[in-house]
Design a protein around this motif. Sequence first.
Motif, short mmCIF file in Angstrom:
data_model
loop_
_atom_site.label_atom_id
_atom_site.label_comp_id
_atom_site.label_asym_id
_atom_site.label_seq_id
_atom_site.Cartn_x
_atom_site.Cartn_y
_atom_site.Cartn_z
N LYS A 282 0.83 -1.21 0.00
CA LYS A 282 0.00 0.00 0.00
C LYS A 282 0.86 1.27 0.00
O LYS A 282 0.40 2.34 0.34
N GLN A 283 2.14 1.13 -0.40
CA GLN A 283 3.05 2.26 -0.40
C GLN A 283 3.46 2.62 -1.82
O GLN A 283 3.89 1.77 -2.59
N LEU A 284 3.32 3.91 -2.16
CA LEU A 284 3.78 4.41 -3.44
C LEU A 284 5.21 4.93 -3.30
O LEU A 284 5.58 5.48 -2.27
N TYR A 285 5.98 4.73 -4.35
CA TYR A 285 7.35 5.19 -4.40
C TYR A 285 7.58 6.00 -5.67
O TYR A 285 6.93 5.79 -6.68
N LEU B 162 8.58 12.37 0.69
CA LEU B 162 8.93 12.42 2.11
C LEU B 162 10.33 12.97 2.37
O LEU B 162 10.54 13.66 3.35
N GLU B 163 11.30 12.66 1.52
CA GLU B 163 12.68 13.08 1.76
C GLU B 163 12.98 14.50 1.32
O GLU B 163 14.12 14.94 1.39
N SER B 164 11.99 15.23 0.84
CA SER B 164 12.23 16.59 0.38
C SER B 164 10.98 17.43 0.60
O SER B 164 9.99 16.96 1.11
N PHE B 165 11.04 18.66 0.17
CA PHE B 165 9.87 19.53 0.24
C PHE B 165 9.11 19.53 -1.08
O PHE B 165 8.22 20.34 -1.28
N SER B 166 9.47 18.64 -1.99
CA SER B 166 8.84 18.59 -3.30
C SER B 166 7.41 18.08 -3.21
O SER B 166 7.10 17.17 -2.46
N ARG B 167 6.56 18.68 -4.03
CA ARG B 167 5.17 18.23 -4.11
C ARG B 167 4.75 18.25 -5.56
O ARG B 167 5.37 18.91 -6.39
N LYS C 247 3.73 10.39 -0.30
CA LYS C 247 2.50 10.34 0.48
C LYS C 247 1.49 11.31 -0.11
O LYS C 247 1.82 12.42 -0.51
N ALA C 248 0.24 10.88 -0.10
CA ALA C 248 -0.85 11.76 -0.54
C ALA C 248 -1.23 12.67 0.61
O ALA C 248 -1.33 12.23 1.76
N TYR C 249 -1.44 13.95 0.32
CA TYR C 249 -1.99 14.85 1.33
C TYR C 249 -3.40 15.27 0.95
O TYR C 249 -4.11 15.90 1.73
#
Length: 93
Positions: A41-44, A66-71, A56-58
Motif C-alpha cells: 500500500k506504499q507508493l514510491y 517524504l525526503e524533500s519539500f517537493s510536491r 504520500k498523498a496529502y
Amino acid sequence: AWTIGKPFTEYPDLNEKTLQTYVGNYENPKGELRTVLLEGKQLYWQVNGGLKVDIKAYATDKFYILESFSRFSFKRDNAGNIVSIVFPPDVYE
C-alpha cells in the motif's frame, strides 16, 4: 507545511485500486523520467531508474516526497484517467 510548523499529519486513506491508478512512467518538462511504483500500500517515486523514495498523498491526486519539500499532483482527463504529473510552477522555471 513543515516550515510553518504545521506538518501533514492526516493522509487520505487511498485503497489499492486507487493507488494503482498512479503507477506509471511520467516525463517532466526537462525530459527526465519519473516512475511511480506501488509495493503493497506504499507508493514510491523513482527518478531515471535511481533510488526509490516514499511519496504520500496529502489530498486526492496531490502528493509530496517524504525526503524533500517537493510536491506534485496528478492531472486527470475528463474520463478520470491520469494523463500527467503537474509540478508547482516554480520547479521548472
